[in-house]
Design a protein around this motif. Structure first.
Motif, short mmCIF file in Angstrom:
data_model
loop_
_atom_site.label_atom_id
_atom_site.label_comp_id
_atom_site.label_asym_id
_atom_site.label_seq_id
_atom_site.Cartn_x
_atom_site.Cartn_y
_atom_site.Cartn_z
N ALA A 120 0.87 -1.17 0.00
CA ALA A 120 0.00 0.00 0.00
C ALA A 120 0.91 1.23 0.00
O ALA A 120 1.81 1.34 0.84
CB ALA A 120 -0.90 0.01 1.23
N LEU A 121 0.67 2.12 -0.93
CA LEU A 121 1.48 3.32 -1.06
C LEU A 121 1.43 4.14 0.22
O LEU A 121 0.36 4.38 0.77
CB LEU A 121 0.96 4.15 -2.24
N GLU A 122 2.60 4.55 0.71
CA GLU A 122 2.68 5.41 1.91
C GLU A 122 3.05 6.83 1.51
O GLU A 122 2.30 7.75 1.77
CB GLU A 122 3.72 4.86 2.89
N THR A 123 4.25 7.01 0.91
CA THR A 123 4.72 8.35 0.56
C THR A 123 5.41 8.34 -0.79
O THR A 123 5.95 7.31 -1.23
CB THR A 123 5.72 8.91 1.59
N VAL A 124 5.40 9.49 -1.44
CA VAL A 124 6.15 9.71 -2.67
C VAL A 124 6.86 11.05 -2.52
O VAL A 124 6.22 12.07 -2.24
CB VAL A 124 5.24 9.74 -3.91
N HIS A 125 8.19 11.02 -2.63
CA HIS A 125 9.00 12.23 -2.53
C HIS A 125 9.75 12.42 -3.84
O HIS A 125 10.24 11.45 -4.42
CB HIS A 125 10.03 12.11 -1.40
N GLU A 126 9.87 13.66 -4.28
CA GLU A 126 10.72 13.93 -5.43
C GLU A 126 12.17 13.89 -4.97
O GLU A 126 12.51 14.46 -3.93
CB GLU A 126 10.37 15.28 -6.04
N ALA A 127 12.98 13.19 -5.71
CA ALA A 127 14.40 13.05 -5.38
C ALA A 127 15.18 13.09 -6.69
O ALA A 127 15.34 12.07 -7.36
CB ALA A 127 14.65 11.75 -4.63
N GLY A 128 15.60 14.26 -7.07
CA GLY A 128 16.30 14.41 -8.35
C GLY A 128 15.36 14.05 -9.49
O GLY A 128 14.23 14.53 -9.54
N ASP A 129 15.82 13.19 -10.38
CA ASP A 129 14.98 12.79 -11.51
C ASP A 129 14.14 11.55 -11.21
O ASP A 129 13.60 10.92 -12.11
CB ASP A 129 15.84 12.58 -12.76
N HIS A 130 14.03 11.22 -9.94
CA HIS A 130 13.25 10.05 -9.51
C HIS A 130 12.23 10.42 -8.44
O HIS A 130 12.33 11.47 -7.81
CB HIS A 130 14.17 8.96 -8.95
N HIS A 131 11.28 9.52 -8.27
CA HIS A 131 10.40 9.55 -7.11
C HIS A 131 10.95 8.52 -6.13
O HIS A 131 11.25 7.39 -6.53
CB HIS A 131 8.97 9.13 -7.47
N LEU A 132 11.08 8.89 -4.88
CA LEU A 132 11.43 7.95 -3.83
C LEU A 132 10.11 7.56 -3.17
O LEU A 132 9.40 8.40 -2.64
CB LEU A 132 12.36 8.58 -2.81
N VAL A 133 9.77 6.30 -3.28
CA VAL A 133 8.46 5.79 -2.87
C VAL A 133 8.63 4.87 -1.67
O VAL A 133 9.50 4.00 -1.66
CB VAL A 133 7.81 5.00 -4.03
N THR A 134 7.80 5.07 -0.66
CA THR A 134 7.74 4.11 0.45
C THR A 134 6.36 3.47 0.44
O THR A 134 5.37 4.10 0.07
CB THR A 134 8.02 4.76 1.82
N ALA A 135 6.33 2.21 0.84
CA ALA A 135 5.08 1.46 0.83
C ALA A 135 5.05 0.47 1.99
O ALA A 135 6.08 -0.09 2.36
CB ALA A 135 4.91 0.71 -0.49
#
Length: 162
Positions: A120-135
Motif C-alpha cells: 500500500a502506497l505510503e509516501t512519494v518524494h521527489e528526489a532528483g529525476d526520480h520519485h522515492l516511494v515508500t510502501a
C-alpha cells in the motif's frame, strides 16, 4: 496496531533480493495491469514492514500504479529476462506476453517470480529525476528454490560473480 507481518518472515523474503530486478505493478482503473521493471528496491523497516523503491519521474507507467494506491512487487527469477525486457520498455502493451495474476489486495503478481509482496502506497518524494516511494507491506510470499535475475555492470547476470 496489530502486526500483520512477522519480522523474521519479512527479513527472509526480502533476503531473496540480491541487487536484483523487480516488477512493480497494479491493476489500473481500466482493469488492465500497469507496471514497470524496477532495479532500485530495498527493505526499509521491519516494524512497521516497509519497502522503498525509486521510479524515474519520466515513467509513463508509474502514474497508473500510483493512482491505484496498492501494487505488487515481484522479485524476478533468473529465467525471467524476457519479463524484465517487456516491462522495461516504454509504451505499448507491456503485459501482452507476460503471465500475471491479481492478488486479493489488487496487486499484480508476475507468474514464476521468486517472491511477491502486496504493498500500500505510503509516501512519494521527489528526489532528483526520480520519485522515492515508500510502501507498507500487506502480504508476502516466496517460492522454494530458484535464483534471482540480477543486473550487474550494465548487463544481466545470474548466479555468483566476483
Amino acid at each position: 496496531m496489530e502486526r500483520l507481518i512477522d519480522p523474521r518472515a519479512f527479513r527472509e523474503v526480502l533476503g531473496a533480493f540480491a541487487s536484483g530486478i523487480t516488477v512493480v505493478a497494479a491493476v489500473g482503473d481500466d482493469g488492465r495491469p500497469a507496471g514497470l521493471a524496477c532495479q532500485s528496491f530495498a527493505s526499509l523497516s521491519l516494524d512497521p514492514p516497509l519497502v522503498l523503491l525509486c521510479v524515474g519521474r519520466s515513467s509513463t507507467s508509474w502514474p497508473a500504479v500510483q493512482a491505484a494506491g496498492r501494487f505488487g512487487v515481484s522479485i524476478l527469477a533468473e529465467e525471467q529476462r524476457a519479463v524484465c525486457e517487456a516491462l522495461g520498455r516504454r509504451g505499448g502493451e507491456k503485459f501482452a506476453d507476460v503471465g500475471w495474476e491479481a492478488s486479493r489486495h489488487g496487486a499484480v503478481h508476475i507468474t514464476g517470480a521468486l517472491a511477491t509482496l502486496d504493498c500500500a502506497l505510503e509516501t512519494v518524494h521527489e528526489a532528483g529525476d526520480h520519485h522515492l516511494v515508500t510502501a507498507r507491506v500487506l502480504a508476502l510470499a516466496a517460492r522454494d528454490g530458484g535464483a534471482p535475475l540480477l543486473y550487474f555492470r550494465s548487463d544481466y547476470a545470474t548466479g555468483a560473480f566476483a
